[in-house]
Design a protein around this motif. Sequence first.
Motif, mmCIF file in Angstrom:
data_model
loop_
_atom_site.group_PDB
_atom_site.id
_atom_site.type_symbol
_atom_site.label_atom_id
_atom_site.label_comp_id
_atom_site.label_asym_id
_atom_site.label_seq_id
_atom_site.Cartn_x
_atom_site.Cartn_y
_atom_site.Cartn_z
ATOM 1 N N LEU A 240 50.473 87.465 41.056
ATOM 2 C CA LEU A 240 49.668 87.461 42.269
ATOM 3 C C LEU A 240 48.176 87.509 41.933
ATOM 4 O O LEU A 240 47.355 86.878 42.590
ATOM 5 C CB LEU A 240 50.054 88.650 43.154
ATOM 6 N N LEU B 184 47.221 84.165 41.079
ATOM 7 C CA LEU B 184 47.096 83.352 42.301
ATOM 8 C C LEU B 184 45.720 83.511 42.929
ATOM 9 O O LEU B 184 45.096 82.559 43.379
ATOM 10 C CB LEU B 184 48.134 83.828 43.321
ATOM 11 N N ILE B 185 45.278 84.752 42.934
ATOM 12 C CA ILE B 185 43.984 85.025 43.559
ATOM 13 C C ILE B 185 42.856 84.392 42.768
ATOM 14 O O ILE B 185 41.929 83.813 43.330
ATOM 15 C CB ILE B 185 43.778 86.537 43.650
ATOM 16 N N ALA C 119 43.055 81.892 40.811
ATOM 17 C CA ALA C 119 43.136 80.450 40.640
ATOM 18 C C ALA C 119 42.315 79.723 41.691
ATOM 19 O O ALA C 119 42.352 80.095 42.860
ATOM 20 C CB ALA C 119 44.594 80.013 40.748
ATOM 21 N N PRO C 120 41.563 78.728 41.314
ATOM 22 C CA PRO C 120 40.804 77.986 42.310
ATOM 23 C C PRO C 120 41.720 77.091 43.129
ATOM 24 O O PRO C 120 42.843 76.800 42.731
ATOM 25 C CB PRO C 120 39.849 77.154 41.462
ATOM 26 N N GLY C 121 41.265 76.665 44.274
ATOM 27 C CA GLY C 121 42.068 75.792 45.120
ATOM 28 C C GLY C 121 42.164 74.398 44.532
ATOM 29 O O GLY C 121 41.413 74.038 43.636
ATOM 30 N N VAL D 85 54.053 69.969 47.044
ATOM 31 C CA VAL D 85 55.444 70.229 46.692
ATOM 32 C C VAL D 85 56.309 69.785 47.854
ATOM 33 O O VAL D 85 56.232 70.352 48.936
ATOM 34 C CB VAL D 85 55.648 71.728 46.412
#
Lengths: 194, 651
Positions: A13, A16-17, A19-21, A31
């Motif tokens: 998580l 996830l935070i 990680a850039p868009g 997906v």
Amino acid sequence: MRSLARPGLIAFLAALILAPGSAEAHHIMGVPHYAYSEEYPQTPVLTYKVLAGRYDLRMMGYPGKPKPGETCTLSVVIQERESRETFPGKVYLTVREDVLVGEDPIIYGPMEALWEDGVFKFSPNLPKEANYIVRVHYQADGAPWDIDLPMTAGDPGSPLATLGIYLGALLALVIIVRAIRIKLDRRAAAEAKE
Amino acid sequence: MRPRIRLLIPAVFALLIMAVIFAPVGDSSVTIRQELEAGAPAGGSVHDDLVCGMRVGEGIRLESGGGLFYFCAERCRELFVADPERYLVRACVVCKSEGKRTPVSERDGFAASWQEESVLLCSAPHRAAFLEDPAGFFLHSMWGIPSWLYYTCIALVMLLSFGIIERRPKRRGARALPMAGESPASSPRFDLMNIGILSWLFSHRGLRRSVRAFMALAFVGVIAAGLFGNQLPGKNVAPLLTWTIWWCGLVLIILFAGKAWCTICPWDALAGFAERVLSFGGRPLRLGLRWPKLMRNIWPATLLFIALTWFELGFEITLSPRATAYMGLAMFGLAFVSLLIFDRKAFCRYGCLVGRISGLYALFSPVEIRARDQDACASCETKSCYRGNDEGMACPTHQFLPTMEQNTYCISCLECVNSCEKDNVSINLRPWGADLERLHKPRSDEAYLALTMLSLSGFHGLTMTKIWQQTTSWIGEALAIGHSAAFTLGMVAITLAPIALYAGLVWLAKVLARSGSVSFRDYFIRYAYALLPIALFYHLAHNSEHLLMEGQNVVALASDPFGWNWDLFGTASWELPPLTSLPTLWLVQVILILVGHVYSLWVARQVVSSMSLDRWSSIRSQLPMLAAMILFSILSLWLIKQPMEMRSSAM
């Protein structure tokens, strides 16, 4: 977030935070879904259709849900929507393991397709029980296209492994606490004797 | 108000809630009681509201074009009457979620299904989008309170606020605090231990253990359902029982029975049971270390609360049975590890977010455990309520009954009832807010938790509105970051904003008071408690929406908790309408918010009375707090005015 069912959750998580868009310059179809032909009397077949620019793309996987280590056949048909002509260029396939923490490792490809009667064919091997992302890549109209397809080998969603790790960790802690407790009791007994 | 009458307020509220559930509303509405009496024919009186998608009873209906249609509220019926074609023609659900209407037919549509519901999509990409997150398209948007009710309530909030500020404290300056265990003259008490049967029930350890064992078994069942059951949230009992029934039920328990949840807490029960089982040879297994000094506050619980909210809302754990089960296991794990390492029940005292949230809310609750006679305590030499004896355990949270003046850290384990050798423990009924009437030991960590509870309960409601979805999209696009990062940033901003606003108003209160005798810190900490009733009653107002509109689904899931097509009690196919109608729910919600507002005003008055301020200083210092309370209450009303994305179709 349905797949919180694994160890390493917090790290994932956090990743996830951080990680850039998605900001890639070319088309990524995201997906997609997939569907099993449940009525089909044989091994389930994976089917997927998507509109990609002026092309229709159809992908079929057999078996749809392979066993770990089993080689499956992926057939990709890409046709121009109006003329129904087959896509003339090259098509590549990459298979990544869908892991919760870190970058998804490539376990197959990029591999160029074998072309047979208007069908692009691949034969990836999904080596272990896990979720995978299969990516079809091609260039059309001067732009790259990536189509992602999720596949699963075995039943990686089972919570038994996680539960086992959880109970194992608690048991290990009990053993450590027990050992410390015995040591403390012995020390206290020795001090009492003195 | 006469003191004795204040004791009756909780009972009046309990009756109101029962009336909401069981009283028929309107001429033809079907209540849950009637459904049960009629044997609840599956789906016999439950229909889809074609406008908002809600499952409704037969309260509001319309006969049109030979068909009979049912609605959740007049607003849906009006929308249907204005343009029936819009709702009768099948349309692409993905387009609908984008505010567009694309008619689709069986011939040219792209079919998909989820949870035995079929939909048609206009294109393959929309079919893909649907199948990526089908639950999201089955959420229905429920109307919030109508505008007239919203503005009426704002007017009422203003009237009540200025009415109460005008009623200045009768006595100026500080009031003498009562002695330990002494009830303030204005707060009557009624000792339940004077009633024979209740005294027997409260002191029966075997009975308590049986209830705890039952709760522990139920918890194991829910965990098993979450882990191994059907992972569709609507087919599994774990999400509904945890997030809809327990989370709302917890507040109801506090409101009427204080810390009773802690009495029967399954995490603690299971941890204690596991520790006893693993204590080979009768030797205690635990190390019994003291909880680290640096962490002897409730910041661990506050951080856990923020983390849980982040997980719950940011990652849709409420719709994942397995993730719900993992959260339950995590809480049990924390309780067990703490029990192994630390003294007594340190986790309950410092780390349990549920214990600490309910602890602060329990300052408001109508039940307390206290020493009955201080003279008896003074002559007691054993202090067995604290140290324990053969009859009862030592107090698990280090509370010393003779000096215990508020509910916060008592976990109502009732061990002191057994261990007290002088039979000097009383379990009192008292008015709501009795502990807030006299703040004995205000603490900064408690004040921050109270403010966090206010922020996050509002944030909880906000995340279920379209506005929040638009906000996170905007943050994501503006900063080129993913959804999780945008959610986190938004959550941080919305959590901090009310606290910053509150701090600013506290500063203003201090400036206006023009008194050097009370510091900014004192104001900040003490006034924070005054916001607890607003947080508590908004929490209840928001969650009552889930409980009353979705809670009835538990009847069917009780028969098939794992989603494996069982029918244990013959109710698996029951489809019950919501427990109440939407207009009644609105009424209950606004009453709750108004009650919370009034109690907050009242607590603020008590707070200012306890400070050494002259008459005009106390009035001036209250004005910014009055503004804060009006603002937070109007914000609560605004939140329940917004259409709410409900979980029921997905659960």
